[in-house]
Design an enzyme around this catalytic site. Structure first.
Site, PDB file in Angstrom:
ATOM      1  N   GLU A 103     -12.563  68.815  22.373  1.00  0.00           N
ATOM      2  CA  GLU A 103     -13.168  67.917  22.730  1.00  0.00           C
ATOM      3  C   GLU A 103     -11.815  66.723  22.686  1.00  0.00           C
ATOM      4  OE1 GLU A 103     -17.176  65.838  21.627  1.00  0.00           O
ATOM      5  OE2 GLU A 103     -15.185  64.115  21.093  1.00  0.00           O
ATOM      6  N   GLN A 134       7.304  44.297  46.072  1.00  0.00           N
ATOM      7  CA  GLN A 134       7.831  44.969  45.411  1.00  0.00           C
ATOM      8  C   GLN A 134       6.612  44.931  43.636  1.00  0.00           C
ATOM      9  OE1 GLN A 134      11.380  44.242  42.893  1.00  0.00           O
ATOM     10  NE2 GLN A 134      12.154  45.723  43.622  1.00  0.00           N
TER      11      GLN A 134
END
Length: 386
Positions: free
Chosen positions: A241, A278
């Site tokens: 899992e 940026q």
């Protein structure tokens, strides 16, 4: 190292992604009838039984390929909750039957579970036994040819729609690690009752509820593994899992990252696309870094499962990396979208679906404890020997 999937796996991934996109849209509200219809469709595609041997109706795939298909399922459909339910069914319930079940148990239950005809749920967590998973209060006492179970389970994924429950109960309170036993309990068994579905912050497509056991008689031949072997069953299921289930989040992250890149290239502010700033471009680079790093850790853990490794480090690191990356990627995707990010859409949906990932399958804090212990740090787990 070869990071490419083989041709067959790539074809299956493409087919599963297209199937999920076309047939598994995210519904406005949960409907148990519609859920089962979609589950049957997923069963026809082999999705709910990928890691089950072909002899019992599955596809007979290993952990790496099963994770790859789970990633495709998460990528194709925005209903991460449905993918989560499929993964819980497959890795927490069917894999334990594959590894610990008798031949009779496998032939009796696995074909129906692999085809999508039946749905499975794993009952381990209790109100007083969450992170301390071995402090269960649900008891099982042998009475002739059957066990009588009493207690309750919480946060049980698929419980409202399940046909079969894998239930952990205490058969010997004095035996510690060896005092737990796993049972296969069919829905409709007298004494088994499912509570109302939870209203959760995310994963709305995955039904979850409490399970109550009141003098629930379970035949002795419904024990999964051996009496006292429940902790081993649980540990094995968690390895699958914590690795393969989280592959669905990789797919969801990839889908949202791709749409975020597209959005940043189209959305203009101050006369230019925001992707040219940026602050935005670096945020997208960080999103990419987290996703790719988490993906490498997950497939490293899956590769170890296929090799028979049973360490706690690789699955624990994969679970940590993917869940934390998913939450942060959701936050970043919302931030880049600005005001649009707080409206209903795939960015805020990913964030809501990702938040529970830091809790289920063992909280991230507990994962760090487990990893540290596996590295030889801190107190050792005390195991009472029989």
């Amino acid at each position: 190292m070869n990071f490419d999937f083989d041709t067959d796996t790539e074809e299956m991934r493409a087919a599963i992604s297209a199937f999920a996109r076309d047939k598994l849209p995210c519904p406005d509200a949960f409907d148990p009838v519609a859920f089962r219809e979609r589950w049957l469709l997923a069963g026809e595609q082999g999705v709910v039984g990928t890691a089950v041997p072909e002899a019992y109706g599955g596809l007979g795939l290993g952990a790496v390929t099963a994770a790859a298909l789970m990633e495709a399922l998460g990528h194709g459909s925005e209903d991460t909750g449905f993918a989560f339910s499929v993964a819980a069914h497959l890795f927490a319930c069917l894999r334990p039957v594959v590894e610990f079940g008798t031949e009779e148990q496998k032939r009796h239950w696995l074909p129906r579970l692999s085809s999508g005809e039946w749905i499975a749920a794993h009952g381990i967590t209790e109100p007083e036994a969450g992170s301390d998973a071995l402090a269960l209060r649900t008891s099982a006492k042998l009475r002739g040819d059957h066990y009588v179970l009493n207690g309750g389970k919480a946060f049980t994924t698929n419980a409202p729609v399940a046909d079969l429950f894998v239930v952990q109960a205490v058969t010997d309170p004095s035996a510690g690690f060896f005092g737990l036993t796993s049972f296969l309990v069919e829905a409709g068994t007298p004494g088994l009752r499912v509570g109302r579905p939870y209203d959760k912050v995310g994963l709305h497509g995955s039904p979850t509820a409490d399970v109550y056991l009141e003098d629930c008689a379970v035949p002795a031949d419904h024990v999964l593994g051996t009496e006292g072997g429940g902790a081993a069953v649980f540990s094995a299921s968690m390895a699958w899992e914590r690795t393969c289930l989280f592959a669905a989040y990789l797919g969801a992250m990839r889908r949202v990252l791709d749409s975020t890149v597209e959005f940043a290239g189209l959305r203009e502010q101050f006369g230019m696309p925001i992707g040219g700033f940026q602050a935005v471009s670096h945020r997208i680079v960080d999103m990419t870094l987290r996703l790719e790093s988490a993906r490498l850790l997950l497939y490293r853990a899956a590769w170890g499962l296929d090799r028979g490794e049973r360490d706690e480090v690789a699955p624990g690191l994969a679970k940590l990396a993917v869940s934390e990356a998913a939450v942060q990627l959701g936050l970043d995707a919302m931030q880049i979208r600005g005001a649009l990010g707080v409206l209903s859409g795939e960015a805020e949906t990913l964030l809501r679906d990702a938040l529970p990932a830091r809790i289920f399958s063992g909280t991230n804090d507990i994962q760090k404890n487990n990893i540290a212990r596996a590295l030889g740090l801190g107190p050792k787990r005390r195991v009472r020997r029989r």
